[in-house]
Design a protein around this motif. Sequence first.
Motif, PDB file in Angstrom:
ATOM      1  N   ALA A  60      -4.706  -4.282  -1.933  1.00 19.24           N
ATOM      2  CA  ALA A  60      -3.381  -4.881  -1.793  1.00 19.24           C
ATOM      3  C   ALA A  60      -3.468  -6.190  -1.019  1.00 19.24           C
ATOM      4  O   ALA A  60      -2.847  -7.190  -1.393  1.00 19.24           O
ATOM      5  CB  ALA A  60      -2.440  -3.902  -1.088  1.00 19.24           C
TER       6      ALA A  60
ATOM      7  N   ALA B 180      -4.659   5.612   0.914  1.00 16.52           N
ATOM      8  CA  ALA B 180      -4.172   4.401   1.575  1.00 16.52           C
ATOM      9  C   ALA B 180      -5.332   3.491   1.968  1.00 16.52           C
ATOM     10  O   ALA B 180      -5.247   2.265   1.828  1.00 16.52           O
ATOM     11  CB  ALA B 180      -3.345   4.770   2.804  1.00 16.52           C
TER      12      ALA B 180
ATOM     13  N   VAL C 143      -6.458   1.725  -1.175  1.00 10.52           N
ATOM     14  CA  VAL C 143      -5.501   0.766  -1.733  1.00 10.52           C
ATOM     15  C   VAL C 143      -5.327  -0.448  -0.815  1.00 10.52           C
ATOM     16  O   VAL C 143      -5.181  -1.576  -1.298  1.00 10.52           O
ATOM     17  CB  VAL C 143      -4.134   1.460  -1.988  1.00 10.52           C
ATOM     18  CG1 VAL C 143      -3.075   0.447  -2.378  1.00 10.52           C
ATOM     19  CG2 VAL C 143      -4.279   2.526  -3.066  1.00 10.52           C
ATOM     20  N   LEU C 144      -5.385  -0.244   0.500  1.00 12.72           N
ATOM     21  CA  LEU C 144      -5.044  -1.313   1.447  1.00 12.72           C
ATOM     22  C   LEU C 144      -5.848  -2.602   1.258  1.00 12.72           C
ATOM     23  O   LEU C 144      -5.243  -3.682   1.151  1.00 12.72           O
ATOM     24  CB  LEU C 144      -5.156  -0.783   2.879  1.00 12.72           C
ATOM     25  CG  LEU C 144      -4.688  -1.704   4.001  1.00 12.72           C
ATOM     26  CD1 LEU C 144      -3.262  -2.166   3.786  1.00 12.72           C
ATOM     27  CD2 LEU C 144      -4.817  -1.004   5.348  1.00 12.72           C
TER      28      LEU C 144
ATOM     29  N   THR D 123       0.830  -1.208   0.000  1.00 12.04           N
ATOM     30  CA  THR D 123       0.000   0.000   0.000  1.00 12.04           C
ATOM     31  C   THR D 123       0.862   1.255   0.000  1.00 12.04           C
ATOM     32  O   THR D 123       0.605   2.194  -0.757  1.00 12.04           O
ATOM     33  CB  THR D 123      -0.943   0.000   1.221  1.00 12.04           C
ATOM     34  OG1 THR D 123      -1.798  -1.135   1.128  1.00 12.04           O
ATOM     35  CG2 THR D 123      -1.775   1.268   1.270  1.00 12.04           C
TER      36      THR D 123
END
Length: 130
Positions: free
Chosen positions: A111, A104, A107-108, A66
């Motif tokens: 990911a 973030a 994306v986290l 991330t």
Amino acid sequence: MHSVEEPRAAPRPGLGEACWRGLRGLCPSCGKGRLFARYLKQAAACPACHEPLGHLRSDDAAPWLTILVAGHIAVPVILAVERYAQWPAWLAMTVWPLFAVALALVVLPRAKGLLLSVIWATRGPGSERD
Ligand SMILES: [Zn+2]
């Protein structure tokens, strides 16, 4: 483990297909059930195909990925905007941290879904199974 009335399992997808499913938060095995029961907590098993998922462990790889991805998105955006916009310091100090946190948080889970799918597809050591 498989009961008699269960439909015959679909062929196990390849790494690319499993990764694409995980990236979208879907079960790497069937692509139909949700991989996550909550934001970052994967389901114990896929609600659609009953593939066990709860044993997969990506540890700190998801935050690492991330940071790598979000940093490569956030920094060019910040530099591009800062080049043309003459923002007062208070505005930049408010907007950019919020932008970075929001990015973030987006994306986290993607990911983590990707990494869990890699572990699942490769039967990696994080799977705690054979
Ligand atoms: Zn499934």
